[in-house]
Design a protein around this motif. Structure first.
Motif, PDB file in Angstrom:
ATOM      1  N   LEU A   5       0.858  -1.179   0.000  1.00  0.00           N
ATOM      2  CA  LEU A   5       0.000   0.000   0.000  1.00  0.00           C
ATOM      3  C   LEU A   5       0.895   1.230   0.000  1.00  0.00           C
ATOM      4  CD1 LEU A   5      -2.675   1.603   0.412  1.00  0.00           C
ATOM      5  CD2 LEU A   5      -2.399   1.208   2.869  1.00  0.00           C
ATOM      6  N   ILE A   6       0.721   2.105  -0.992  1.00  0.00           N
ATOM      7  CA  ILE A   6       1.586   3.276  -1.141  1.00  0.00           C
ATOM      8  C   ILE A   6       0.746   4.554  -1.128  1.00  0.00           C
ATOM      9  CG2 ILE A   6       3.184   4.496  -2.671  1.00  0.00           C
ATOM     10  CD1 ILE A   6       4.105   1.832  -3.737  1.00  0.00           C
ATOM     11  N   GLY A   7       1.092   5.459  -0.241  1.00  0.00           N
ATOM     12  CA  GLY A   7       0.520   6.795  -0.257  1.00  0.00           C
ATOM     13  C   GLY A   7       1.636   7.778  -0.589  1.00  0.00           C
ATOM     14  N   GLN A   8       1.551   8.447  -1.727  1.00  0.00           N
ATOM     15  CA  GLN A   8       2.665   9.269  -2.186  1.00  0.00           C
ATOM     16  C   GLN A   8       2.183  10.519  -2.914  1.00  0.00           C
ATOM     17  OE1 GLN A   8       6.173   8.868  -1.772  1.00  0.00           O
ATOM     18  NE2 GLN A   8       5.924  10.987  -2.439  1.00  0.00           N
ATOM     19  N   LYS A  24      11.077  14.958  -6.221  1.00  0.00           N
ATOM     20  CA  LYS A  24      11.935  14.178  -7.112  1.00  0.00           C
ATOM     21  C   LYS A  24      12.289  12.868  -6.415  1.00  0.00           C
ATOM     22  CE  LYS A  24      12.016  17.633 -10.018  1.00  0.00           C
ATOM     23  NZ  LYS A  24      11.244  17.562 -11.282  1.00  0.00           N
ATOM     24  N   SER A  25      11.840  11.757  -6.987  1.00  0.00           N
ATOM     25  CA  SER A  25      12.084  10.457  -6.366  1.00  0.00           C
ATOM     26  C   SER A  25      11.966   9.365  -7.416  1.00  0.00           C
ATOM     27  CB  SER A  25      11.086  10.205  -5.229  1.00  0.00           C
ATOM     28  OG  SER A  25      11.186   8.889  -4.745  1.00  0.00           O
ATOM     29  N   ASN A  26      12.730   8.284  -7.208  1.00  0.00           N
ATOM     30  CA  ASN A  26      12.639   7.160  -8.153  1.00  0.00           C
ATOM     31  C   ASN A  26      11.422   6.283  -7.878  1.00  0.00           C
ATOM     32  OD1 ASN A  26      13.419   5.943  -5.790  1.00  0.00           O
ATOM     33  ND2 ASN A  26      15.378   5.166  -6.556  1.00  0.00           N
ATOM     34  N   ILE A  27      10.644   6.617  -6.826  1.00  0.00           N
ATOM     35  CA  ILE A  27       9.445   5.832  -6.580  1.00  0.00           C
ATOM     36  C   ILE A  27       8.422   6.017  -7.702  1.00  0.00           C
ATOM     37  CG2 ILE A  27       8.222   7.624  -5.245  1.00  0.00           C
ATOM     38  CD1 ILE A  27       7.149   5.347  -3.470  1.00  0.00           C
ATOM     39  N   PHE A  28       8.472   7.176  -8.363  1.00  0.00           N
ATOM     40  CA  PHE A  28       7.519   7.434  -9.447  1.00  0.00           C
ATOM     41  C   PHE A  28       7.858   6.592 -10.685  1.00  0.00           C
ATOM     42  CE2 PHE A  28       7.768  11.437  -6.962  1.00  0.00           C
ATOM     43  CZ  PHE A  28       6.501  11.381  -6.412  1.00  0.00           C
ATOM     44  N   SER A  29       9.136   6.450 -10.978  1.00  0.00           N
ATOM     45  CA  SER A  29       9.525   5.582 -12.097  1.00  0.00           C
ATOM     46  C   SER A  29       9.253   4.118 -11.771  1.00  0.00           C
ATOM     47  CB  SER A  29      11.006   5.792 -12.429  1.00  0.00           C
ATOM     48  OG  SER A  29      11.823   5.549 -11.297  1.00  0.00           O
ATOM     49  N   ILE A 166      -1.746  -1.005  -4.064  1.00  0.00           N
ATOM     50  CA  ILE A 166      -2.772   0.026  -3.880  1.00  0.00           C
ATOM     51  C   ILE A 166      -2.040   1.351  -3.715  1.00  0.00           C
ATOM     52  CG2 ILE A 166      -4.647   0.867  -2.425  1.00  0.00           C
ATOM     53  CD1 ILE A 166      -5.158  -2.026  -1.596  1.00  0.00           C
ATOM     54  N   ALA A 167      -2.340   2.307  -4.592  1.00  0.00           N
ATOM     55  CA  ALA A 167      -1.625   3.584  -4.592  1.00  0.00           C
ATOM     56  C   ALA A 167      -2.616   4.740  -4.461  1.00  0.00           C
ATOM     57  CB  ALA A 167      -0.810   3.745  -5.871  1.00  0.00           C
ATOM     58  N   ILE A 168      -2.317   5.668  -3.528  1.00  0.00           N
ATOM     59  CA  ILE A 168      -3.086   6.905  -3.330  1.00  0.00           C
ATOM     60  C   ILE A 168      -2.122   8.071  -3.478  1.00  0.00           C
ATOM     61  CG2 ILE A 168      -4.690   8.129  -1.817  1.00  0.00           C
ATOM     62  CD1 ILE A 168      -3.724   4.778  -0.678  1.00  0.00           C
ATOM     63  N   SER A 169      -2.531   9.106  -4.188  1.00  0.00           N
ATOM     64  CA  SER A 169      -1.623  10.238  -4.421  1.00  0.00           C
ATOM     65  C   SER A 169      -1.670  11.230  -3.257  1.00  0.00           C
ATOM     66  CB  SER A 169      -1.977  10.938  -5.733  1.00  0.00           C
ATOM     67  OG  SER A 169      -3.304  11.435  -5.697  1.00  0.00           O
ATOM     68  N   ASP A 170      -1.561  10.700  -2.049  1.00  0.00           N
ATOM     69  CA  ASP A 170      -1.535  11.521  -0.831  1.00  0.00           C
ATOM     70  C   ASP A 170      -0.774  10.757   0.236  1.00  0.00           C
ATOM     71  OD1 ASP A 170      -1.951  13.140   1.356  1.00  0.00           O
ATOM     72  OD2 ASP A 170      -4.043  12.593   1.619  1.00  0.00           O
ATOM     73  N   ASN A 191      -9.570  -1.440   5.263  1.00  0.00           N
ATOM     74  CA  ASN A 191     -10.020  -2.219   4.102  1.00  0.00           C
ATOM     75  C   ASN A 191      -8.854  -2.608   3.205  1.00  0.00           C
ATOM     76  OD1 ASN A 191     -12.618  -1.956   5.012  1.00  0.00           O
ATOM     77  ND2 ASN A 191     -13.333  -0.661   3.341  1.00  0.00           N
ATOM     78  N   ALA A 192      -7.952  -1.645   2.959  1.00  0.00           N
ATOM     79  CA  ALA A 192      -6.805  -1.910   2.088  1.00  0.00           C
ATOM     80  C   ALA A 192      -5.889  -2.973   2.690  1.00  0.00           C
ATOM     81  CB  ALA A 192      -6.029  -0.614   1.854  1.00  0.00           C
ATOM     82  N   ILE A 193      -5.643  -2.889   4.002  1.00  0.00           N
ATOM     83  CA  ILE A 193      -4.780  -3.874   4.657  1.00  0.00           C
ATOM     84  C   ILE A 193      -5.426  -5.256   4.611  1.00  0.00           C
ATOM     85  CG2 ILE A 193      -3.784  -4.556   6.871  1.00  0.00           C
ATOM     86  CD1 ILE A 193      -3.415  -1.596   7.489  1.00  0.00           C
ATOM     87  N   ASP A 194      -6.730  -5.323   4.920  1.00  0.00           N
ATOM     88  CA  ASP A 194      -7.427  -6.611   4.883  1.00  0.00           C
ATOM     89  C   ASP A 194      -7.405  -7.204   3.478  1.00  0.00           C
ATOM     90  OD1 ASP A 194      -8.027  -6.568   7.565  1.00  0.00           O
ATOM     91  OD2 ASP A 194      -9.990  -5.636   7.296  1.00  0.00           O
ATOM     92  N   TYR A 195      -7.584  -6.343   2.472  1.00  0.00           N
ATOM     93  CA  TYR A 195      -7.576  -6.842   1.087  1.00  0.00           C
ATOM     94  C   TYR A 195      -6.203  -7.422   0.736  1.00  0.00           C
ATOM     95  CZ  TYR A 195      -8.387  -7.049  -3.940  1.00  0.00           C
ATOM     96  OH  TYR A 195      -8.531  -7.487  -5.224  1.00  0.00           O
TER      97      TYR A 195
END
Length: 261
Positions: A5-8, A24-29, A166-170, A191-195
């Motif tokens: 689960l990524i919030g970024q 600026k981060s390589n997480i986006f690539s 699961i990615a959220i832009s926050d 919910n995300a963790i359970d999924y």
């Protein structure tokens, strides 16, 4: 080979100084390899939270709540995704738009939720002023909803397993200095963790809980229509009732005149 689960955020924002700078981060690539592209912009939404703004009230200076479209209140969810099942409202802070790369092989990306159809995008120069007079874009929120969260299903050809991102832009959707006080955000996190752990039965049980019941947003035409109905309908009912009583009294008077006249 696992789930994550990524919030970024894509843009780093300091609300106190109203300063914003792209991250600026390589997480986006890395995310782009899985079909998830977090764009370098900020999403604004007319359905939003509020911030307190200092304003002069005569000889006093007071904090006045003001709509702040940089904190969207999300009410548009993908009903096919159990992760957001039962959630009526969700809040994000300074999110960016997510686009899906459908050409990535062995990966299917599904939308989770979007902003409303009264949204806009800010990119390049970031004016964070909440005053519409000083920030004209706040009065120009007419774009379609922007994608703010997704789920990427990865078909692992090596072991035949299905993994999920699961990615959220926050990045502050659950932090103490962000929107961690929102009960809806807690439900989404659980919910995300359970999924990701494979416990979808718990999500189904949690979705039965009564959470917030936000009022339905009306467009300007509907608002004008209901405004005139509220203004005219009571007067019309009073006039109709008056005519009915007048005719009833006149009929009674005619009857008495016939009997005793």
């Amino acid at each position: 080979g696992g789930n994550v689960l990524i919030g970024q955020n894509r843009v780093s924002v300091d609300i106190q100084t109203q300063f914003a700078n792209p991250i600026k981060s390589n997480i986006f690539s890395l995310l782009e390899e899985y079909g998830i592209n977090i764009k370098e912009n900020l999403v604004l939404d007319k359905s939003c939270g509020k911030v307190n703004v200092q304003q002069n009230m005569g000889i006093f200076r007071m904090a006045v709540p003001m709509d702040y479209p940089f904190i969207p209140v999300v009410t548009s969810f993908n009903s096919d995704e159990i992760i957001v099942s039962g959630i009526e409202q969700y809040q994000v802070m300074f999110p960016s738009e997510i686009s899906i790369d459908s050409e990535v092989t062995n990966i299917d990306v599904y939308p989770l939720f979007t902003s409303s159809n009264q949204s806009s995008i800010m990119t390049g120069y970031y004016n964070l002023n909440p005053d519409p007079q000083a920030n004209p874009i706040l009065t120009q929120l007419r774009d379609k909803g922007k994608l703010l969260a997704v789920r990427a299903a990865i078909n692992n050809t090596n072991n035949g397993k299905l993994n999920n991102i699961i990615a959220i832009s926050d990045s502050k959707f659950i932090s103490d200095n962000g929107l961690g006080t929102s009960s809806e955000n807690h439900i989404f996190l659980l919910n995300a963790i359970d999924y990701l752990l494979g416990d979808q039965e718990l999500i189904a049980l949690r979705s039965r809980e009564i959470t917030t019941r936000p009022l339905q947003e009306l467009d300007n035409t509907s608002k004008t229509t209901w405004k005139w109905i509220n203004m005219l309908l009571p007067s019309i009912l009073i006039i109709v009732f008056g005519i009915f009583r007048f005719r009833l009294e006149r009929k009674r008077s005619d009857f008495l005149e016939e009997q005793y006249g």
